[in-house]
Scaffold this active site. Structure first.
Site, PDB file in Angstrom:
ATOM      1  N   THR A  42      14.978  22.254   0.933  1.00  0.00           N
ATOM      2  CA  THR A  42      13.589  22.627   0.581  1.00  0.00           C
ATOM      3  C   THR A  42      13.430  23.979   1.597  1.00  0.00           C
ATOM      4  O   THR A  42      13.423  23.640   2.679  1.00  0.00           O
ATOM      5  CB  THR A  42      12.574  21.843   0.505  1.00  0.00           C
TER       6      THR A  42
ATOM      7  N   ARG B 129      19.036  16.512   5.893  1.00  0.00           N
ATOM      8  CA  ARG B 129      18.930  17.878   5.502  1.00  0.00           C
ATOM      9  C   ARG B 129      17.795  18.267   4.468  1.00  0.00           C
ATOM     10  O   ARG B 129      17.966  19.315   3.989  1.00  0.00           O
ATOM     11  CB  ARG B 129      20.275  18.277   4.875  1.00  0.00           C
ATOM     12  N   ASP B 130      16.976  17.290   4.216  1.00  0.00           N
ATOM     13  CA  ASP B 130      16.010  17.773   3.261  1.00  0.00           C
ATOM     14  C   ASP B 130      14.642  16.808   3.420  1.00  0.00           C
ATOM     15  O   ASP B 130      14.129  16.390   2.587  1.00  0.00           O
ATOM     16  CB  ASP B 130      16.346  17.497   1.833  1.00  0.00           C
ATOM     17  N   ILE B 131      14.028  16.758   4.797  1.00  0.00           N
ATOM     18  CA  ILE B 131      13.174  15.986   4.990  1.00  0.00           C
ATOM     19  C   ILE B 131      11.862  16.835   4.636  1.00  0.00           C
ATOM     20  O   ILE B 131      11.809  18.090   5.082  1.00  0.00           O
ATOM     21  CB  ILE B 131      12.940  15.722   6.497  1.00  0.00           C
TER      22      ILE B 131
ATOM     23  N   ASN C 231       9.610  13.783   0.101  1.00  0.00           N
ATOM     24  CA  ASN C 231      10.626  12.860   0.353  1.00  0.00           C
ATOM     25  C   ASN C 231      10.302  11.784   1.267  1.00  0.00           C
ATOM     26  O   ASN C 231      11.525  10.997   1.935  1.00  0.00           O
ATOM     27  CB  ASN C 231      11.929  13.463   0.746  1.00  0.00           C
TER      28      ASN C 231
END
Length: 212
Positions: free
Chosen positions: A90, A53-55, A59
């Protein structure tokens, strides 16, 4: 008695994929080599029942030989929806369904959308979107509804005239506006763009030098 717990983890280095993009596009062959790693990593994560959920490039750590490591699982979840009604992750890498604010979405499909955004960023050398709010971003994403039809002419991504038809198929699958129709990691890895084209020694050597 109080006990402290420590996790001993691999030291990858201090560079992220964001540091290596820096306005310089990767070739299609280099992009394919990097996406192959990312898709394999996400496939393993999803097979374990976890969604990141935040690729995003920031990261993704770059180690020796340009080996990629997906990090920062602070937003990761193993739970089914509904999720938080506020935005997680993001903004520029959020999928259309995440931006509705209803918390009803397939978190694994959201990861695949983010991978599509990373792929475009590799090919163009810069951020895909410029919106500052969720509302603005959702408006930007409406330009992608017909992306499967005219991938190479998409104004949303400033055009990708150098991308092969096979690469275009993968990108369109990752950026399908409908999360239910979005390409899964396993399906992408079986696509001809990744199975018919092996990473050449020259490309691997180039990427390894980049990360050294």
């Amino acid at each position: 008695m109080n006990w402290d717990m420590f996790l001993v983890m691999e030291f990858v280095g201090r560079w992220s994929l964001r540091d290596f993009i820096g306005g310089s596009p990767f070739s299609e062959a280099e992009t394919r080599a990097l996406m192959r790693q990312l898709l394999a990593g996400v496939r393993a994560m999803h097979a374990a029942g976890m969604a990141h959920r935040d690729i995003k490039p920031g990261n993704i750590l770059v180690g020796a030989g340009c080996g990629l490591k997906i990090c920062d699982l602070g937003m990761a979840t193993t739970a089914p929806p509904p999720y938080e009604e506020f935005m997680v992750g993001t903004l520029w890498y959020n999928s259309p369904e995440q931006l509705t604010g209803r918390g009803q979405y397939d978190a694994k499909a959201a990861d695949m959308w983010a991978l599509g955004c990373v792929m475009v960023e590799l090919l163009t050398g810069g951020p895909v979107f410029t919106s500052e709010t969720a509302e603005e971003h959702l408006d930007e994403l409406t330009d992608l509804r017909n992306y499967e039809i005219a991938c190479q002419d998409s104004l949303a991504f400033r055009g990708l005239p150098g991308l092969s038809p096979a690469g275009c198929e993968v990108l369109a699958g990752l950026l399908a506006f409908d999360g239910d129709k979005r390409m899964k990691a396993e399906t992408a890895l079986q696509h001809r763009w990744l199975t018919e084209e092996a990473d050449s020694p020259a490309v691997l050597e180039c990427l390894a030098k980049l990360a050294s």
